[in-house]
Design a protein around this motif. Sequence first.
Motif, short mmCIF file in Angstrom:
data_model
loop_
_atom_site.label_atom_id
_atom_site.label_comp_id
_atom_site.label_asym_id
_atom_site.label_seq_id
_atom_site.Cartn_x
_atom_site.Cartn_y
_atom_site.Cartn_z
N TYR A 30 -5.19 -4.07 -16.30
CA TYR A 30 -4.66 -5.43 -16.45
C TYR A 30 -4.66 -6.11 -15.07
O TYR A 30 -4.88 -5.46 -14.04
CB TYR A 30 -3.24 -5.39 -17.02
CG TYR A 30 -3.17 -4.82 -18.42
CD1 TYR A 30 -3.23 -5.66 -19.52
CD2 TYR A 30 -3.06 -3.45 -18.63
CE1 TYR A 30 -3.17 -5.14 -20.82
CE2 TYR A 30 -3.00 -2.92 -19.91
CZ TYR A 30 -3.06 -3.77 -21.01
OH TYR A 30 -3.01 -3.26 -22.28
N ARG A 33 -9.81 -0.59 -32.80
CA ARG A 33 -10.39 -1.58 -31.90
C ARG A 33 -11.30 -0.92 -30.87
O ARG A 33 -11.14 0.25 -30.54
CB ARG A 33 -9.30 -2.40 -31.22
CG ARG A 33 -8.14 -1.58 -30.70
CD ARG A 33 -6.98 -2.45 -30.26
NE ARG A 33 -7.45 -3.48 -29.38
CZ ARG A 33 -7.10 -4.76 -29.47
NH1 ARG A 33 -6.26 -5.13 -30.40
NH2 ARG A 33 -7.58 -5.63 -28.64
N MET A 40 -3.84 4.30 -32.21
CA MET A 40 -5.17 3.69 -32.23
C MET A 40 -5.61 3.40 -33.66
O MET A 40 -6.04 2.30 -33.98
CB MET A 40 -6.14 4.63 -31.55
CG MET A 40 -7.29 3.95 -30.91
SD MET A 40 -8.16 5.09 -29.86
CE MET A 40 -9.10 6.00 -31.05
N THR A 62 2.42 -0.49 -24.78
CA THR A 62 2.03 0.78 -25.42
C THR A 62 2.48 2.01 -24.65
O THR A 62 3.01 2.96 -25.24
CB THR A 62 0.50 0.79 -25.63
OG1 THR A 62 0.14 -0.33 -26.44
CG2 THR A 62 0.06 2.07 -26.31
N SER A 96 -1.40 -0.64 -31.10
CA SER A 96 -1.58 -1.18 -29.76
C SER A 96 -2.49 -2.40 -29.88
O SER A 96 -3.66 -2.26 -30.20
CB SER A 96 -2.22 -0.10 -28.88
OG SER A 96 -2.44 -0.59 -27.59
N GLN A 97 -1.93 -3.58 -29.68
CA GLN A 97 -2.78 -4.78 -29.72
C GLN A 97 -3.13 -5.19 -28.30
O GLN A 97 -4.17 -4.83 -27.78
CB GLN A 97 -2.08 -5.91 -30.48
CG GLN A 97 -2.13 -5.73 -31.99
CD GLN A 97 -1.55 -6.92 -32.74
OE1 GLN A 97 -1.68 -8.06 -32.33
NE2 GLN A 97 -0.89 -6.66 -33.85
N CYS A 98 -2.25 -5.95 -27.65
CA CYS A 98 -2.55 -6.24 -26.24
C CYS A 98 -2.40 -4.98 -25.42
O CYS A 98 -3.03 -4.83 -24.38
CB CYS A 98 -1.67 -7.38 -25.72
SG CYS A 98 -0.05 -6.90 -25.11
N GLY A 99 -1.58 -4.05 -25.89
CA GLY A 99 -1.50 -2.74 -25.25
C GLY A 99 -0.53 -2.65 -24.10
O GLY A 99 -0.35 -1.58 -23.50
N TYR A 100 0.13 -3.76 -23.77
CA TYR A 100 0.94 -3.76 -22.56
C TYR A 100 2.24 -2.98 -22.73
O TYR A 100 2.73 -2.38 -21.80
CB TYR A 100 1.24 -5.21 -22.14
CG TYR A 100 1.58 -5.34 -20.68
CD1 TYR A 100 0.59 -5.34 -19.71
CD2 TYR A 100 2.90 -5.45 -20.27
CE1 TYR A 100 0.90 -5.46 -18.37
CE2 TYR A 100 3.22 -5.57 -18.94
CZ TYR A 100 2.22 -5.58 -17.99
OH TYR A 100 2.53 -5.69 -16.65
N SER A 130 3.36 -1.49 -37.38
CA SER A 130 2.33 -0.47 -37.22
C SER A 130 2.76 0.60 -36.22
O SER A 130 2.34 1.75 -36.31
CB SER A 130 1.01 -1.11 -36.79
OG SER A 130 1.22 -1.94 -35.66
N CYS A 160 8.02 -5.30 -28.04
CA CYS A 160 6.61 -5.56 -28.31
C CYS A 160 6.53 -6.95 -28.92
O CYS A 160 7.30 -7.28 -29.80
CB CYS A 160 6.05 -4.53 -29.30
SG CYS A 160 4.43 -5.02 -29.96
N ARG A 161 5.61 -7.77 -28.45
CA ARG A 161 5.50 -9.13 -28.97
C ARG A 161 4.31 -9.30 -29.91
O ARG A 161 4.15 -10.36 -30.50
CB ARG A 161 5.39 -10.13 -27.81
CG ARG A 161 6.66 -10.22 -26.99
CD ARG A 161 7.78 -10.89 -27.74
NE ARG A 161 7.68 -12.34 -27.71
CZ ARG A 161 8.46 -13.15 -28.41
NH1 ARG A 161 9.38 -12.65 -29.22
NH2 ARG A 161 8.33 -14.46 -28.31
N CYS A 162 3.45 -8.27 -30.01
CA CYS A 162 2.24 -8.42 -30.83
C CYS A 162 2.40 -7.94 -32.25
O CYS A 162 1.95 -8.58 -33.19
CB CYS A 162 1.07 -7.64 -30.22
SG CYS A 162 0.49 -8.24 -28.63
N THR A 163 2.98 -6.77 -32.42
CA THR A 163 2.80 -6.04 -33.68
C THR A 163 3.88 -6.27 -34.71
O THR A 163 3.72 -5.90 -35.87
CB THR A 163 2.81 -4.52 -33.43
OG1 THR A 163 4.09 -4.18 -32.86
CG2 THR A 163 1.71 -4.11 -32.47
#
Lengths: 163, 804
Positions: free
Chosen positions: B49, B36, A98, A109, A103-107, A147, A140-143
């Motif tokens: 989701y 966040r 956190m 995570t 964790s961006q989109c968190g999917y 991080s 992971c596609r966001c980070t």
Amino acid sequence: MSPPGSSRVVRLSVNGEPRETIVAENETLLEVLRERLRLTGTKHGCELGECGACTVLVDGDQKLSCLLLATEVEGAAIVTVEGLASGPDLHPLQDAFMELGASQCGYCTAGMLMSAKALLDENDEPTEGEIRDALSGNVCRCTGYASIVDAVGVAAARLRGER
Amino acid sequence: MSAGPEAWAGRRLGAGPGGDDEPGAAFRVVGKALPRVDGVQKVTGATIYADDIELPGMLACVLLRSPHPHARIRSVDATAARSLPGVTAVLTSEDLPIRFGPLPISQDEEVLASAKVRYVGDPVAAVAARDEPTARAACKLIEVDYEVLATVGSIEEALEVPVDEPIHGDTEIGNIHRFVALEFGDVDEGFALADHVREDVLFYEGSNHLAMEEHSATAVFAGDQLTLWSSTQAPHNVHRVLSKVLELPMGHVRVVATPHGGGFGGKVDPFAHEVAVAKLAMVTGRPVKCTLTREEVFYNHRGRHPVLMWVRTGATRDGKITAMHFRTALDGGAYASLGVATTHYTGALQTATYAIPAYRFEGARVFTNKATCGPKRGHGVPQPRFGLEIHLDKLADDLAIDPVVLRQQNFVKPYTRTVNGLRITSSGLEEVTEKVVAASAFRRRPRPVGHGQGFAVSAYLCGAGFPMYLNRMPHSEVNLKVDRGGVTVFCGATDIGQGSDTVLATLVAEELGLARGDVRVVTADTGLTPVDLGSYSSRVTFMAGNAAIDAARKMRAILVDAVASRGGQPGAAVRVGDGGIGEVSFEEAVALAEEARGTISTSGSYAPPKGISGRFRGSGVGPSPAFTFTAAVVDLDADPLTGEVRVNKVFVAHDIGRILNPVLVRGQVDGSVYMALGEALMEEQSYRKGLHHHPSVLEYKTPLALDMPAIETILVETIDPEGPYGAKEVGQGPMLPVVPAVVSAIHDALGVWIDEVPVTPDKVLRALDQRAKGGEGRVGPRRFPDIPYPPCTKVSPDAATASL
């Protein structure tokens, strides 16, 4: 072996709670967790064992729940993302994810956290390379993973009582 | 021509809280490294989701999809499927005859195909059943009689004329979906002034977003009200499409964007499954859910367009660009999607970094029998940016000028107009270049064989200057409710993981002098929140952020006024901050205001200022209220024996305007670099005879944790005069220069040019082999096809810069 589609009762320990549920012979652990036990924290990104989103701990081992039949893990102790925190107290991995924006989109995570937990349970002082290796089955596609790798390192240090 | 910020700014908001314009205005929340707002839910698995939604009596929907890339449908017989026990309803094309699409000019999609299928995966029927296995079994019982047609599989095939069976009827010529042909300034004269003219042909392969969450939607129809929960980036688009296709008034449709498992542009378009579940809910009276499989997501696609490019540039001996001619050919796949905009974007932003005095752009998008391409991070800009930057490296080589110097000599200055009418305001282009060159020691790099560095720059939008459908309403709207129950921000903006909810809470907390945790955020629900156009084109921080500040400033004034009236003091004397308004607590101030005025809520809105574009047909794509500028240096090792490339480090310097939250900013920069490396070295959505090569996470190669290099990020704050507290975008810009910098670094390392991405080891080896045999040491497209572009619309300098 029972015919496909037939059902039976399976007993599991999920996050420390004994659970008993009827499952079809061809139902995966992922489906049972999400659809029978309504523990939707565990995610699916492919259901083919390719993305790591469904990672859980089975008797302490990092496993892809989409590749296991529920009947195969009869009697096993399952830990999912919902079992990481102690009540309102987050696990150090969760705190670090956190704080560092892991964790961006968190999917991914939940799967990332469980892979990281499996690593730290075995190795309390992993190198960056060991962390990357342990997470190399989780997409992971966001980070860009940066991080996430940092967060696992920070959590490991905190678990050792440093920082 | 250059003028000061004053002459150029639209609505100035002031760079500090309360409109304070002090450069050093003190922030309480802005700029702090706070987690966040949805952080706890995301790390505990509590976030719900789209596919986590489970409603009583819910049915599962599965779409039957075409197995053929191109075929005529002779008949569809669902009799056997309808009588399968457990099946509640089966829909075919006659149940949903109205076409749709994301743009008014691109209404070419059917929910379920009627006469023809155009790609493998085109939906033909929709089944609702008690569970997914039953729905899948029913799909197998649907008999579709197809007459298989010839597959159009590439740009070259799509350009062939005459065409026996065009993929669509309504096109420019044959399978050419759309042309763009524009000329700004006197290009022929510009080339005549050049001492040197260079031409290059390059190719950028298509790629999928591969968001980890597969698309999912659930619908409920009760009374005469439809509700749809969907993992969409643009609930407003879906709302409009449902209203149109289902012939329901907008007021009877509610679309809720669920928390997102990743978008990257892949969930901007409205999709067949979203309409299908809505119709099935109406037909069955029960909740219906459809979740796509990973394979279906590859067919749904709307990813990066494969783009073939040709660029010709004239320059003086000392490296000043005199003219540029840029041609693109886009492989659009089966349907229009946002492809008209994409086509424009492949030509629009070349001028945003380089002051090109005369510029001609010709673009063509073709239809092929492949999954539809659409918007992916950078929308139509990464491809030409790759082409342009590699081309300029080669031009610098030709002229024996340092590649950084060549670019610097041509940089667009802040507060100027480009030849194609873009209004450029704040720009850190000079500074990001200097900083990234210094940090990476680019000019002092050792150059042993196998080690290389590459440099490139780019520019990107802070939101599209014009909406997807013509209207003069705001692009983003915010309602702010403050009462004894607390502070709640309502906004249509959609948090797709980038953290837009966090940005909204940050800005409102800052204005009202509260802690961020004191502000609740309700977003992306068309039944509760005012309109925001969606999460695309890096528009949310700038547009929704400004709307939030607008609403919060009005609320701040009400609270200050209530406190000032009670104390008989002027409002200006009332300080806001640290949970208080003047002498009283925030809660007391709210009570005073409520006593005086009743319910207090305020609204804010944002529309881009007028005059940010030229006045010509096509001028609507490209303009933005602000641009970000990025420079990157990639450091890598390339193995001449195996062709493998190992990226050691990526240096990125980005002009972000102002940092609103460093944690979120880092996430966007790291993620952009990651996605760029994937496209530069691995990712390809490729086909063989209309069949996807590898529609799976395993075979569609992406960088994993072990593949990622160190990233050094340098942020430059230019404090944009119109951005929220000066902020600009960070979600897409940092991706753009990384792809060409990788290819440039490979050339630096091995001396070969790979003029197409992804650069896979086989291409590197082919180029090395070719050079060893005395060839040029280059892999890439040989020629640009002859395309019957129409004559260019010549836009005079006056029209290019005329304000609308």
